[in-house]
Design a protein around this motif. Structure first.
Motif, PDB file in Angstrom:
ATOM      1  N   LEU A 256       0.867  -1.247   0.176  1.00 51.41           N
ATOM      2  CA  LEU A 256       0.011   0.056   0.294  1.00 51.41           C
ATOM      3  C   LEU A 256       0.532   1.281   0.468  1.00 51.41           C
ATOM      4  O   LEU A 256       0.432   1.644  -0.557  1.00 51.41           O
ATOM      5  N   GLU A 257       1.822   1.181   1.047  1.00 49.37           N
ATOM      6  CA  GLU A 257       3.147   2.459   0.374  1.00 49.37           C
ATOM      7  C   GLU A 257       3.356   2.358  -0.799  1.00 49.37           C
ATOM      8  O   GLU A 257       3.616   3.781  -2.013  1.00 49.37           O
ATOM      9  N   GLU A 258       3.736   1.186  -1.193  1.00 50.92           N
ATOM     10  CA  GLU A 258       4.007   1.540  -2.151  1.00 50.92           C
ATOM     11  C   GLU A 258       3.384   2.045  -3.635  1.00 50.92           C
ATOM     12  O   GLU A 258       3.401   2.403  -4.315  1.00 50.92           O
ATOM     13  N   VAL A 259       1.795   1.339  -3.550  1.00 50.26           N
ATOM     14  CA  VAL A 259       0.949   1.903  -4.392  1.00 50.26           C
ATOM     15  C   VAL A 259       0.586   3.530  -4.339  1.00 50.26           C
ATOM     16  O   VAL A 259       0.878   4.410  -4.998  1.00 50.26           O
ATOM     17  N   LEU A 260       0.374   4.072  -3.089  1.00 50.61           N
ATOM     18  CA  LEU A 260       0.429   5.372  -2.474  1.00 50.61           C
ATOM     19  C   LEU A 260       1.611   6.208  -3.244  1.00 50.61           C
ATOM     20  O   LEU A 260       1.142   7.483  -3.314  1.00 50.61           O
ATOM     21  N   GLN A 261       2.380   5.458  -2.763  1.00 48.60           N
ATOM     22  CA  GLN A 261       3.351   7.111  -2.699  1.00 48.60           C
ATOM     23  C   GLN A 261       3.703   7.223  -4.541  1.00 48.60           C
ATOM     24  O   GLN A 261       4.279   8.238  -4.688  1.00 48.60           O
ATOM     25  N   GLN A 262       2.900   6.211  -4.730  1.00 47.95           N
ATOM     26  CA  GLN A 262       3.342   6.497  -6.408  1.00 47.95           C
ATOM     27  C   GLN A 262       2.996   7.286  -6.966  1.00 47.95           C
ATOM     28  O   GLN A 262       2.388   8.102  -8.416  1.00 47.95           O
ATOM     29  N   GLN A 263       1.506   7.893  -6.486  1.00 46.35           N
ATOM     30  CA  GLN A 263       0.332   8.651  -6.892  1.00 46.35           C
ATOM     31  C   GLN A 263       0.924  10.092  -6.416  1.00 46.35           C
ATOM     32  O   GLN A 263       1.410  10.480  -5.926  1.00 46.35           O
ATOM     33  N   LEU A 300     -12.204  10.239  -9.990  1.00 49.35           N
ATOM     34  CA  LEU A 300     -13.032   8.902 -10.570  1.00 49.35           C
ATOM     35  C   LEU A 300     -12.418   8.316 -11.279  1.00 49.35           C
ATOM     36  O   LEU A 300     -12.310   6.888 -11.711  1.00 49.35           O
ATOM     37  N   ALA A 301     -12.728   9.271 -12.454  1.00 41.82           N
ATOM     38  CA  ALA A 301     -12.805   7.542 -13.750  1.00 41.82           C
ATOM     39  C   ALA A 301     -11.198   7.600 -14.077  1.00 41.82           C
ATOM     40  O   ALA A 301     -10.585   6.469 -14.249  1.00 41.82           O
ATOM     41  N   TYR A 302      -9.930   8.783 -13.655  1.00 42.84           N
ATOM     42  CA  TYR A 302      -9.281   8.436 -13.242  1.00 42.84           C
ATOM     43  C   TYR A 302      -8.710   7.130 -12.129  1.00 42.84           C
ATOM     44  O   TYR A 302      -7.494   6.542 -13.457  1.00 42.84           O
TER      45      TYR A 302
END
Length: 867
Positions: A256-263, A300-302
């Motif tokens: 989750l850290e990896e996912v969020l940090q990429q955003q 939301l679409a993104y």
């Protein structure tokens, strides 16, 4: 209840998703099983698997995605019926009507209606209940167990749950009526994991790398998806895969850290803040974030395009939700966010949006999460005034979680908790909460707000007292409520006038009752409170009945039925029962029975601990008596008496005993009737028994002061009954002129309401008295109408009891020989009696039959069915 239609959308399988052929075959092969359970923790692809199966099914399918707001029996059943209506729009309309009523019918009644409706289905239907783990309420578990026990073969139930559902699985398993898929079944195999990572997540991985991830995640689909998102775009993906260790929780935290940090930062903020929503649309997100218009829908679409664990809830891509596990973790981060987010403000914004768009329960939940007690109380008032079913349980659930310290700071919450309990028919613990509210108010200033709350507490105490038949307390608390309530608190004022009216009615002050109930009706009309208006109008109808104004009362009861509309409210059973009583008095027994049965059908929807149905069944017994079915009436009364004693319905016992006395009198069991009459305080019934025993003097001694009391109190119904019995007693005493005057006075009281049956029920002595009255030219058209009504009575049981004094066995023998044409001497010879004795018997027969010739005696005996 507003219905959120997105809960009925069937998730669409991914076009490039993994087709789980082996599991699909298991589901297809066992389509005839009563229940299918797919149970596993979050992220194992339960919903997607079932949606794949549904996509290939030829049977009609109804889908319902549940949430925490559905943990209420009424709301749950409403959504189940609404889901089935996606297959057949006309399905369950009566159930929906009953669920929309202010008073919820019993669980058994609702399920019986549902099962009967399901039994009419001609083809095989499938009902899917997704996220069933949200349902923890015991009434729902009991209802589902009963439903599964009697489920018709036309319906297959599919339950998707993170936890073992509280259902009778062992019994269904033993009967081979259950299909089960668990964690072990749902884990991705290496082949499925590789297909998912390469085909669905579009990663170029070796089979061995896919196997490594499958092993490390133990086939957990959500873990694989998170791993894939973190790997996407990474140069050293093989190193990431090789270093991938830990159990699910730590793996997920890391990914989750990896996912969020990429955003981007704004997307991270969007994800965190909107995670407090169970479902979201563009404008709702904008309201919570205080963002620019249209930004919510675009974001939301993104998120959907980026495959960031967002699930569309409709085909138009208007409503979405986050993957449950993803949402849980976002909320954990939101609660500990270092960004200094003002959570109460966010919840208040969500509450305002939901309220503006008609979602009262959701608005309430977010106001409660914000601890905005002013908003909470306003929304509670709004929900109660609108009588949304499914709301009260939700409010009570929240109140149960509120710390006691908050109640001490907000005493109105004690009162609201007690009031909501009463709305569900719960009386245990209500008085204690009201006591706590009053105790907390001791330290508050004596301003209008405090006084108003004191009045509200008193109004609630009056309702509680009325439910327990404590009429003195009902009056006292109603009057206290009216002394303290502020003028603009119309709802509580209406309630107080209603309980005041019934308190006066129970005490016999009918004029005061009429005044209070009329005031309650007026206030209810002004405030739009249909519920209280119906209750107060029922009271007015009962006052009109007591004044012998049966035509006005019938119109009042019909008005109540029209006011309730097509919603079969339990409480209008009293209107139907009132009509049954009125049509009984008008001697229209078939119509009376129809209304009595309708009343019983509604009264049986009350909880078994409430005595309403007993009242209705007693009136059906009265109708049996009117038709001469004495044995049936006696048997039914014995059953009712046993129920009353078992359930401790002491208020109903005098009515049962009174009816039992009527049966005993009809069966000429005078001694038993007399003994039973001494067990209750019912002077008119005791006078009736004395008349049956030919003790007219004692009856008159009892009746004369009673009638004077009834006249002084203006109790017209009691006065009418007393005058009729007085006329019969005077007839027995040979006081013809007095008997005629008493009967004329009774006719004058009864004529405006058209009462007939009250005369007929006194049997043939009253008919004889009417004949004599009319024969003397003292009877009017109304008296002749009553006399003619005797011809419509199909059977008058035990006519001997209708005589001034019953014939003895020897007198019956003599009468039979007279009818056979024998002279007195021949009768004496046949019966081995002296001629003097026979003549004495003949004189007694003439006196008892009120005739003076042999031919008249025979005719009278034939008329009475004695011969």
């Amino acid at each position: 209840m507003p219905i959120l239609t997105t809960k009925f959308y069937i998730p669409v399988p991914r076009f490039n998703g993994v087709v789980r052929s082996q599991l699909l075959e298991r589901l297809k092969e066992r389509h005839d099983r009563r229940l299918t359970v797919v149970s596993a923790p979050a992220g194992f692809g339960k919903t997607m698997l079932v949606s794949q199966w549904i996509a290939s099914c030829k049977q009609p399918v109804a889908w319902l995605t549940l949430d925490q707001n559905d943990n209420d029996l009424a709301r749950f059943l409403a959504y189940v019926v609404a889901a089935l209506q996606t297959i057949e729009p006309a399905f369950g309309l009566e159930i929906i009507q009953r669920l929309q009523a202010p008073e919820l019918p019993s669980t058994e009644t609702l399920l019986l209606l549902l099962l009967n409706q399901l039994a009419t289905i001609e083809q095989h239907w499938i009902l899917v209940l997704d996220d069933y783990h949200w349902l923890t309420a015991k009434p729902i578990a009991a209802a589902m167990s009963l439903l599964l026990e009697r489920l018709p073969p036309q319906l297959q139930l599919v339950v998707i749950s993170r936890e073992e559902p509280d259902l009778p699985l062992a019994r269904l398993r033993a009967r081979h009526q259950l299909t089960e898929l668990r964690v072990a079944d749902l884990r991705f195999t290496v082949e499925e994991a590789h297909q998912f990572l390469s085909q669905t997540m579009e990663l170029d991985l070796l089979v061995s790398e896919s196997q490594t991830l499958a092993d490390r995640t133990e086939g957990w689909i959500a873990g694989l998806q998170l791993a894939a998102i973190s790997i996407q775009g990474q140069q050293a993906s093989s190193l990431l895969i090789d270093g991938f260790t830990g159990n699910h929780r730590f793996v997920l935290d890391y990914l989750l850290e990896e996912v969020l940090q990429q955003q981007p930062a704004e997307i991270q903020t969007f994800l965190l803040i909107t995670s407090l929503l169970d479902r979201m649309c563009g404008s709702l997100c904008e309201a919570v974030l205080a963002a620019a218009p249209a930004s919510g829908a675009a974001t939301l679409a993104y998120l959907e395009r980026a495959n960031l664990f967002i699930v569309p809830l409709d085909h138009e891509r208007h409503w979405y939700r986050y993957h449950h596990l993803f949402a849980d973790l976002l909320r954990q981060r939101l609660a500990t966010s270092p960004q200094g987010l003002d959570l109460p403000t966010l919840h208040r914004r969500a509450s305002s949006w939901y309220e503006a768009h008609g979602f009262g329960i959701e608005a309430f939940r977010h106001a409660a999460a914000a601890n905005d007690f002013a908003q909470v109380e306003r929304l509670i008032d709004q929900q109660i005034s609108l009588h949304f079913r499914g709301t009260v349980t939700t409010l009570l659930d929240w109140l149960a979680t509120v710390p006691k310290s908050v109640f001490e700071q907000q005493p109105s919450l004690w009162w609201r908790h007690a009031s909501l309990m009463l709305m569900l028919g719960q009386t245990t613990g209500v008085a204690e909460k009201l006591d706590a509210a009053e105790a907390a108010l001791q330290s508050y200033p004596n301003d209008h707000q405090t006084r108003n709350l004191i009045g509200q507490i008193a109004a609630t105490r009056a309702i509680l007292a009325l439910a327990h038949y404590q009429f003195e307390l009902t009056l006292a608390q109603s009057q206290r409520a009216l002394a303290f309530l502020v003028a603009d608190n119309v709802f509580s004022l209406t309630s107080a006038y209603w309980t005041l009216g019934f308190g006066y009615l129970a005490h016999g002050d009918r004029a005061a009752a009429r005044q209070a109930l009329t005031k309650a009706v007026s206030l209810a009309q002004a405030s739009g409170s249909t519920f209280i208006r119906i209750l107060a109008t029922i009271g007015l109808g009962q006052v009109q009945e007591s004044e012998n104004q049966l035509y006005q009362a019938a119109a009042t009861y019909q008005q109540i039925i029209e006011l309730a509309g097509e919603q079969p409210l339990q409480l209008i059973y009293e209107a139907y029962l009132g009509l049954a009583r009125i049509y009984y008095q008008w001697n229209q027994l078939e119509t009376a029975e129809r209304y009595a049965q309708q009343s019983l059908d509604l009264a049986q929807q009350y909880d078994r601990l409430i005595d309403r149905s007993i009242i209705c069944e007693l009136w059906l017994v009265r109708l049996q008596l009117a038709r001469g079915a004495n044995d049936q009436a006696s048997s039914k009364l014995a059953q009712l008496a046993q129920t009353v004693r078992q359930q401790n319905f002491s208020q109903r016992l005098p009515e049962i005993i009174t009816t039992q006395i009527g049966v005993l009198l009809a069966q000429a069991e005078l001694q038993a009737a007399a003994e039973l009459a001494q067990t209750i305080d019912a002077p008119l019934i005791q006078a009736k028994v004395l008349l049956a025993q030919s003790n007219a003097a004692a009856a008159l001694e009892l009746l004369q002061p009673l009638i004077q009391q009834f006249q002084a109190k203006d109790w017209l119904d009691q006065q009418l009954h007393g005058l009729i019995l007085q006329a019969l007693a005077q007839q027995q005493q040979g006081q013809k002129a007095q008997a005629n005057r008493s009967l004329q006075a009774a006719l004058a009281l009864a004529e405006p309401g058209g009462l007939i049956r009250i005369f007929i029920d006194e049997g043939l002595p009253l008919k004889q008295l009417l004949r004599e009255l009319i024969g003397r030219g003292l009877g009017n058209a109304y008296a002749r109408q009553i006399l003619a009504a005797y011809a419509q009575v199909p059977f008058i049981p035990n006519p001997q009891t209708a005589l001034i004094e019953p014939l003895s066995e020897r007198e019956l023998e003599v009468l039979g020989l007279i009818a056979a044409g024998l002279a007195n001497q021949a009768i004496a010879d046949q019966l081995y009696l002296s001629l003097y004795t026979v003549k004495a018997h003949v004189r007694n027969i003439y006196a008892k039959l009120s005739v003076n010739r042999r031919t008249l005696a025979v005719a009278k005996a034939q008329e009475l069915d004695i011969l």
